[in-house]
Design a protein around this motif. Structure first.
Motif, PDB file in Angstrom:
ATOM      1  N   GLY A 167      -4.966  53.324  30.599  1.00  0.00           N
ATOM      2  CA  GLY A 167      -4.176  52.222  30.045  1.00  0.00           C
ATOM      3  C   GLY A 167      -2.848  52.127  30.757  1.00  0.00           C
ATOM      4  N   SER A 168      -1.767  52.099  29.988  1.00  0.00           N
ATOM      5  CA  SER A 168      -0.424  52.079  30.568  1.00  0.00           C
ATOM      6  C   SER A 168       0.578  52.432  29.485  1.00  0.00           C
ATOM      7  CB  SER A 168      -0.088  50.701  31.145  1.00  0.00           C
ATOM      8  OG  SER A 168       1.182  50.715  31.776  1.00  0.00           O
ATOM      9  N   THR A 169       1.587  53.207  29.822  1.00  0.00           N
ATOM     10  CA  THR A 169       2.600  53.555  28.828  1.00  0.00           C
ATOM     11  C   THR A 169       3.608  52.427  28.640  1.00  0.00           C
ATOM     12  OG1 THR A 169       3.953  54.705  30.476  1.00  0.00           O
ATOM     13  CG2 THR A 169       2.390  56.039  29.211  1.00  0.00           C
ATOM     14  N   ILE A 170       3.716  51.525  29.610  1.00  0.00           N
ATOM     15  CA  ILE A 170       4.474  50.278  29.475  1.00  0.00           C
ATOM     16  C   ILE A 170       3.581  49.173  30.008  1.00  0.00           C
ATOM     17  CG2 ILE A 170       6.563  48.979  30.064  1.00  0.00           C
ATOM     18  CD1 ILE A 170       7.255  51.507  28.562  1.00  0.00           C
ATOM     19  N   HIS A 171       3.353  48.140  29.191  1.00  0.00           N
ATOM     20  CA  HIS A 171       2.459  47.063  29.635  1.00  0.00           C
ATOM     21  C   HIS A 171       2.894  45.760  28.979  1.00  0.00           C
ATOM     22  CE1 HIS A 171      -1.336  44.728  30.043  1.00  0.00           C
ATOM     23  NE2 HIS A 171      -1.420  45.389  31.175  1.00  0.00           N
ATOM     24  N   ASN A 172       3.831  45.074  29.632  1.00  0.00           N
ATOM     25  CA  ASN A 172       4.314  43.790  29.138  1.00  0.00           C
ATOM     26  C   ASN A 172       4.223  42.774  30.260  1.00  0.00           C
ATOM     27  OD1 ASN A 172       5.631  41.548  28.151  1.00  0.00           O
ATOM     28  ND2 ASN A 172       7.275  42.703  27.169  1.00  0.00           N
ATOM     29  N   LEU A 173       3.126  42.012  30.292  1.00  0.00           N
ATOM     30  CA  LEU A 173       2.915  41.039  31.364  1.00  0.00           C
ATOM     31  C   LEU A 173       3.830  39.831  31.221  1.00  0.00           C
ATOM     32  CD1 LEU A 173      -0.986  41.115  31.678  1.00  0.00           C
ATOM     33  CD2 LEU A 173       0.740  42.542  32.822  1.00  0.00           C
ATOM     34  N   ARG A 174       4.484  39.698  30.074  1.00  0.00           N
ATOM     35  CA  ARG A 174       5.424  38.590  29.873  1.00  0.00           C
ATOM     36  C   ARG A 174       6.776  38.872  30.530  1.00  0.00           C
ATOM     37  NH1 ARG A 174       4.415  38.598  23.344  1.00  0.00           N
ATOM     38  NH2 ARG A 174       2.127  38.398  23.400  1.00  0.00           N
ATOM     39  N   ALA A 175       6.979  40.116  30.920  1.00  0.00           N
ATOM     40  CA  ALA A 175       8.275  40.510  31.491  1.00  0.00           C
ATOM     41  C   ALA A 175       8.148  40.940  32.943  1.00  0.00           C
ATOM     42  CB  ALA A 175       8.881  41.644  30.650  1.00  0.00           C
ATOM     43  N   ILE A 176       7.110  40.429  33.618  1.00  0.00           N
ATOM     44  CA  ILE A 176       6.870  40.798  35.015  1.00  0.00           C
ATOM     45  C   ILE A 176       8.088  40.459  35.865  1.00  0.00           C
ATOM     46  CG2 ILE A 176       5.521  40.155  37.060  1.00  0.00           C
ATOM     47  CD1 ILE A 176       4.049  42.033  35.224  1.00  0.00           C
ATOM     48  N   PRO A 178      10.052  41.557  40.000  1.00  0.00           N
ATOM     49  CA  PRO A 178       9.700  41.785  41.407  1.00  0.00           C
ATOM     50  C   PRO A 178       8.889  43.068  41.568  1.00  0.00           C
ATOM     51  CG  PRO A 178      12.037  41.258  41.175  1.00  0.00           C
ATOM     52  CD  PRO A 178      11.509  41.504  39.795  1.00  0.00           C
ATOM     53  N   ASP A 179       7.938  43.034  42.489  1.00  0.00           N
ATOM     54  CA  ASP A 179       7.131  44.228  42.748  1.00  0.00           C
ATOM     55  C   ASP A 179       8.027  45.368  43.188  1.00  0.00           C
ATOM     56  OD1 ASP A 179       4.996  45.907  43.071  1.00  0.00           O
ATOM     57  OD2 ASP A 179       4.426  45.131  45.034  1.00  0.00           O
ATOM     58  N   ARG A 180       7.839  46.523  42.556  1.00  0.00           N
ATOM     59  CA  ARG A 180       8.602  47.738  42.838  1.00  0.00           C
ATOM     60  C   ARG A 180      10.094  47.562  42.573  1.00  0.00           C
ATOM     61  NH1 ARG A 180       5.403  50.103  48.216  1.00  0.00           N
ATOM     62  NH2 ARG A 180       3.365  49.328  47.586  1.00  0.00           N
ATOM     63  N   GLY A 181      10.408  46.573  41.754  1.00  0.00           N
ATOM     64  CA  GLY A 181      11.799  46.434  41.325  1.00  0.00           C
ATOM     65  C   GLY A 181      12.125  47.477  40.274  1.00  0.00           C
ATOM     66  N   ARG A 182      13.393  47.579  39.951  1.00  0.00           N
ATOM     67  CA  ARG A 182      13.824  48.574  38.973  1.00  0.00           C
ATOM     68  C   ARG A 182      13.251  48.251  37.598  1.00  0.00           C
ATOM     69  NH1 ARG A 182      17.395  49.537  34.994  1.00  0.00           N
ATOM     70  NH2 ARG A 182      18.325  51.617  34.865  1.00  0.00           N
ATOM     71  N   ALA A 183      12.764  49.264  36.922  1.00  0.00           N
ATOM     72  CA  ALA A 183      12.258  49.073  35.570  1.00  0.00           C
ATOM     73  C   ALA A 183      13.414  48.750  34.634  1.00  0.00           C
ATOM     74  CB  ALA A 183      11.542  50.333  35.095  1.00  0.00           C
ATOM     75  N   PRO A 184      13.198  47.869  33.656  1.00  0.00           N
ATOM     76  CA  PRO A 184      14.266  47.559  32.690  1.00  0.00           C
ATOM     77  C   PRO A 184      14.594  48.760  31.819  1.00  0.00           C
ATOM     78  CG  PRO A 184      12.207  46.489  32.079  1.00  0.00           C
ATOM     79  CD  PRO A 184      11.986  47.075  33.436  1.00  0.00           C
ATOM     80  N   ASP A 185      15.776  48.739  31.251  1.00  0.00           N
ATOM     81  CA  ASP A 185      16.232  49.878  30.442  1.00  0.00           C
ATOM     82  C   ASP A 185      15.293  50.148  29.274  1.00  0.00           C
ATOM     83  OD1 ASP A 185      18.380  50.199  32.126  1.00  0.00           O
ATOM     84  OD2 ASP A 185      19.812  49.186  30.802  1.00  0.00           O
ATOM     85  N   TRP A 186      14.763  49.077  28.646  1.00  0.00           N
ATOM     86  CA  TRP A 186      13.894  49.297  27.493  1.00  0.00           C
ATOM     87  C   TRP A 186      12.616  50.034  27.883  1.00  0.00           C
ATOM     88  CZ3 TRP A 186       9.317  46.910  28.441  1.00  0.00           C
ATOM     89  CH2 TRP A 186       9.322  45.749  29.222  1.00  0.00           C
ATOM     90  N   ALA A 187      12.120  49.785  29.104  1.00  0.00           N
ATOM     91  CA  ALA A 187      10.911  50.475  29.558  1.00  0.00           C
ATOM     92  C   ALA A 187      11.193  51.949  29.801  1.00  0.00           C
ATOM     93  CB  ALA A 187      10.390  49.819  30.832  1.00  0.00           C
ATOM     94  N   ARG A 216       7.506  46.968  20.696  1.00  0.00           N
ATOM     95  CA  ARG A 216       6.905  45.675  20.949  1.00  0.00           C
ATOM     96  C   ARG A 216       7.376  45.059  22.269  1.00  0.00           C
ATOM     97  NH1 ARG A 216       2.086  45.452  19.418  1.00  0.00           N
ATOM     98  NH2 ARG A 216       1.771  45.754  17.185  1.00  0.00           N
ATOM     99  N   GLN A 217       8.554  45.433  22.741  1.00  0.00           N
ATOM    100  CA  GLN A 217       8.980  44.991  24.065  1.00  0.00           C
ATOM    101  C   GLN A 217       8.113  45.650  25.133  1.00  0.00           C
ATOM    102  OE1 GLN A 217      11.251  42.733  24.583  1.00  0.00           O
ATOM    103  NE2 GLN A 217      11.872  42.896  26.717  1.00  0.00           N
ATOM    104  N   SER A 218       7.739  46.881  24.896  1.00  0.00           N
ATOM    105  CA  SER A 218       6.922  47.632  25.853  1.00  0.00           C
ATOM    106  C   SER A 218       5.442  47.288  25.730  1.00  0.00           C
ATOM    107  CB  SER A 218       7.102  49.143  25.625  1.00  0.00           C
ATOM    108  OG  SER A 218       8.456  49.513  25.774  1.00  0.00           O
ATOM    109  N   HIS A 219       5.011  46.929  24.504  1.00  0.00           N
ATOM    110  CA  HIS A 219       3.594  46.646  24.243  1.00  0.00           C
ATOM    111  C   HIS A 219       3.463  45.477  23.271  1.00  0.00           C
ATOM    112  CE1 HIS A 219       1.929  50.164  26.309  1.00  0.00           C
ATOM    113  NE2 HIS A 219       3.002  50.801  25.885  1.00  0.00           N
ATOM    114  N   PRO A 220       3.470  44.242  23.771  1.00  0.00           N
ATOM    115  CA  PRO A 220       3.231  43.104  22.871  1.00  0.00           C
ATOM    116  C   PRO A 220       1.923  43.256  22.096  1.00  0.00           C
ATOM    117  CG  PRO A 220       4.054  42.332  24.981  1.00  0.00           C
ATOM    118  CD  PRO A 220       3.791  43.805  25.142  1.00  0.00           C
TER     119      PRO A 220
END
Length: 261
Positions: A167-176, A178-187, A216-220
């Protein structure tokens, strides 16, 4: 199957987007090297976020079709096949283990392997020469029910079976992003919260996910998180997580890989 009795720690694989199968990324490179640090399994038992069913199901004996359960990607992805096979003795062993735990699964000869299963396995075991059995994720599953399902299979890990949650420990396709960009603080916060819970060794830490500010930000929707608790349960009480790799793709997809020993 060979007589392999060595204990193999259960693992959690992030499968990310289907493009993981064809792209050169930190996560794909990790998966390609995974088998070098793991004893060769008798067979692989995997639970993926992408096979949800009303009741528990599992692979029927025979060849497993490569299920391209996605759309809008480049044609080369749809040409990939992973010719895995659900060996009859492996299927029987999984079913007997379930029955011994007071559970039952219906055999399914149609599903095959969804991309949550075949994408990471095609990188970790590209020869497709190890039998694979997939179990489904029942609707209305919770962290505890998936953990309990994993616990039912704890004995298999001690006899050379590789147990995998995908699966994924963070999976929010609504918050995609840039590729390999910095992860947001909430993630980053949620991954840290998860890791602390896994280190506690207790599933009770995860029973009130809705109360966690970043959940819910991490997993809608939670289907990508729930497979984490499958190897966590299969590892048995007192199991400790080892974070083998973590990288982020598109900012909001955490490619985290855990081993539970």
């Amino acid at each position: 199957m060979p007589d392999q009795q060595e204990t193999i720690p259960p693992v959690f694989f992030a499968h990310g987007a289907p493009t993981l199968a064809v792209r050169d990324t930190p996560a794909s490179r990790f998966l390609k090297g995974f088998s070098k640090s793991t004893p060769r399994p008798r067979f692989i038992l995997i639970l993926s976020a992408h096979w949800e069913t009303p009741d528990l199901k599992m692979s029927a004996p025979g060849p497993l079709r490569t299920y391209h359960d996605f759309g809008g990607f480049s044609p080369d992805l749809y040409e990939i096949t992973y010719p895995a096979f659900a060996e009859p003795n492996a299927v029987a062993e999984v079913m007997n283990t379930l029955v011994g735990a007071g559970l039952f699964a219906k055999l399914d000869d149609d599903h095959g392997l969804d991309h949550g299963a075949w994408v990471p396995l095609s990188l970790a075991y590209p020869d497709a020469d190890i039998p694979v059995v997939q179990v489904s994720l029942p609707f209305n599953s919770t962290s505890k029910t998936v953990h309990d399902l994993g616990k039912a299979f704890a004995s298999l890990a001690k006899t050379g079976v590789l147990i995998v949650g995908s699966g994924s420990t963070i999976h929010n396709l609504r918050a995609i992003g840039p590729d390999r960009g910095r992860a947001p603080d909430w993630a980053i916060r949620f991954d840290a919260w998860l890791e602390k819970g896994l280190e506690s060794g207790s599933i009770t830490y995860f029973e009130d996910l809705e109360t966690i500010p970043d959940f819910r930000q991490s997993h809608p929707t939670e289907e990508h998180l729930l497979p984490l608790f499958f190897p966590f349960g299969a590892a048995g009480s007192g199991a400790k997580p080892e974070l083998m790799h973590r990288s982020y793709e598109y900012g909001s997809i955490s490619m985290s890989y855990f081993r539970f020993a």
